[in-house]
Design a protein around this motif. Sequence first.
Motif, PDB file in Angstrom:
ATOM      1  N   LYS A  51       0.517  -1.134  -0.330  1.00 46.34           N
ATOM      2  CA  LYS A  51       0.009  -0.118  -0.202  1.00 46.34           C
ATOM      3  C   LYS A  51       1.323   1.183  -0.053  1.00 46.34           C
ATOM      4  N   LYS A  52       2.173   1.313  -0.714  1.00 49.54           N
ATOM      5  CA  LYS A  52       2.675   2.126  -0.449  1.00 49.54           C
ATOM      6  C   LYS A  52       2.612   2.721  -1.799  1.00 49.54           C
ATOM      7  N   VAL A  53       2.986   3.954  -2.226  1.00 44.17           N
ATOM      8  CA  VAL A  53       3.047   5.005  -3.560  1.00 44.17           C
ATOM      9  C   VAL A  53       4.554   6.077  -3.719  1.00 44.17           C
ATOM     10  N   ALA A  54       5.628   5.132  -4.249  1.00 48.21           N
ATOM     11  CA  ALA A  54       6.064   6.311  -4.164  1.00 48.21           C
ATOM     12  C   ALA A  54       6.082   7.265  -6.047  1.00 48.21           C
ATOM     13  N   PHE A  55       6.587   8.979  -5.391  1.00 51.48           N
ATOM     14  CA  PHE A  55       6.644  10.027  -6.526  1.00 51.48           C
ATOM     15  C   PHE A  55       7.939  11.021  -5.974  1.00 51.48           C
ATOM     16  N   THR A  56       8.551  10.797  -7.763  1.00 52.58           N
ATOM     17  CA  THR A  56       9.821  11.856  -8.120  1.00 52.58           C
ATOM     18  C   THR A  56       9.481  12.837  -8.993  1.00 52.58           C
ATOM     19  N   LEU A  57       9.713  13.665  -7.684  1.00 55.40           N
ATOM     20  CA  LEU A  57       9.624  15.496  -8.615  1.00 55.40           C
ATOM     21  C   LEU A  57      11.038  15.681  -9.245  1.00 55.40           C
ATOM     22  N   LYS A  58      11.044  16.058 -10.532  1.00 50.89           N
ATOM     23  CA  LYS A  58      12.121  16.757 -10.727  1.00 50.89           C
ATOM     24  C   LYS A  58      12.232  18.195 -10.988  1.00 50.89           C
ATOM     25  N   VAL A  59      12.854  18.909 -10.735  1.00 52.74           N
ATOM     26  CA  VAL A  59      12.860  20.316 -10.643  1.00 52.74           C
ATOM     27  C   VAL A  59      13.942  21.173 -11.490  1.00 52.74           C
ATOM     28  N   LEU A  60      13.249  21.747 -12.630  1.00 54.37           N
ATOM     29  CA  LEU A  60      14.768  22.542 -13.018  1.00 54.37           C
ATOM     30  C   LEU A  60      14.748  23.999 -13.240  1.00 54.37           C
ATOM     31  N   ILE A  61      15.791  24.860 -12.673  1.00 52.11           N
ATOM     32  CA  ILE A  61      15.429  26.090 -12.487  1.00 52.11           C
ATOM     33  C   ILE A  61      16.405  27.010 -13.331  1.00 52.11           C
ATOM     34  N   GLU A  62      16.405  27.268 -14.420  1.00 47.02           N
ATOM     35  CA  GLU A  62      16.935  28.334 -15.155  1.00 47.02           C
ATOM     36  C   GLU A  62      16.985  29.814 -15.485  1.00 47.02           C
ATOM     37  N   PHE A  63      18.088  30.662 -14.806  1.00 43.25           N
ATOM     38  CA  PHE A  63      18.120  32.087 -14.784  1.00 43.25           C
ATOM     39  C   PHE A  63      18.984  32.203 -15.798  1.00 43.25           C
ATOM     40  N   PRO A  64      18.360  32.471 -17.465  1.00 41.63           N
ATOM     41  CA  PRO A  64      19.079  32.795 -18.727  1.00 41.63           C
ATOM     42  C   PRO A  64      19.912  33.307 -18.480  1.00 41.63           C
ATOM     43  N   GLN A  79      12.213  12.463  -3.886  1.00 39.74           N
ATOM     44  CA  GLN A  79      11.269  11.854  -4.046  1.00 39.74           C
ATOM     45  C   GLN A  79      10.544  11.533  -2.261  1.00 39.74           C
ATOM     46  N   PHE A  80       9.102  11.194  -2.614  1.00 44.83           N
ATOM     47  CA  PHE A  80       8.122  11.034  -1.634  1.00 44.83           C
ATOM     48  C   PHE A  80       8.039   9.365  -1.571  1.00 44.83           C
ATOM     49  N   LEU A  81       7.754   9.061  -0.369  1.00 42.24           N
ATOM     50  CA  LEU A  81       7.303   7.834  -0.201  1.00 42.24           C
ATOM     51  C   LEU A  81       5.781   8.284   0.366  1.00 42.24           C
ATOM     52  N   PHE A  82       4.555   7.450  -0.091  1.00 46.69           N
ATOM     53  CA  PHE A  82       3.229   7.682   0.779  1.00 46.69           C
ATOM     54  C   PHE A  82       2.450   6.068   1.071  1.00 46.69           C
ATOM     55  N   GLU A  83       2.108   5.875   2.123  1.00 42.21           N
ATOM     56  CA  GLU A  83       1.445   5.042   2.425  1.00 42.21           C
ATOM     57  C   GLU A  83       0.170   5.693   1.935  1.00 42.21           C
TER      58      GLU A  83
END
Length: 151
Positions: A51-64, A79-83
Motif C-alpha cells: 500500500k505504498k506509492v513512490a513519487f519522484t519530482l524533478k525540478v530544473l530552475i534556469e536563470f538564462p 522522492q516522496f514515499l506515501f502509504e
Amino acid sequence: MKAKVDAKKINLLFVKTLKSNIEVGSNFIKKEGQEYHLSLGQESGLNLDEKKVAFTLKVLIEFPNSIKDAKAQAEFVLQFLFEVKNLDELAKVEDDGAITVSGELSLTLAGIAYSTARGIILNTTEQSTIRGILLPVISPAKLFTEGKIQL
C-alpha cells in the motif's frame, strides 16, 4: 473505482533529496523579481501489497543570460514515499497487468509532493546566490502532462 481519497488514510512516510545542485556563473547577480525558467517532471510507482506509492519530482530552475558566466541554474530531484491505507480501493490491476490508479489519488499525491517541494526549494535556496526561489502555485494536473513541462 468508486472509493474516494480520504486524507486520513494517507501518510507521507519520507521525503528524500536525491539531487540538490546549484550552479552559479561567476558574474551572475540575481535581481529582485528576476524571471526564471522552470521545468518539471515526475515519475511514480506503487506497491499494491504494501500500500505504498513512490513519487519522484524533478525540478530544473534556469536563470538564462546571453553571457555564459552570468547564467545560473538549480536542479532538484525529490522522492516522496506515501502509504495509502485504502490503495486497494483506489488502484486496480487490469487484465493485461497494467495498473490503473484513481485520478483523484494521483492528483492528491502530486499536490502534496509539489507543495512540500516548494518549501524545501525555498529553504534550500534561501542562503544561496539565487536566494529564495518560491515556485509558482500550479495545478497538480500539470505534473502529468507528456514529458517535462515548462512554466
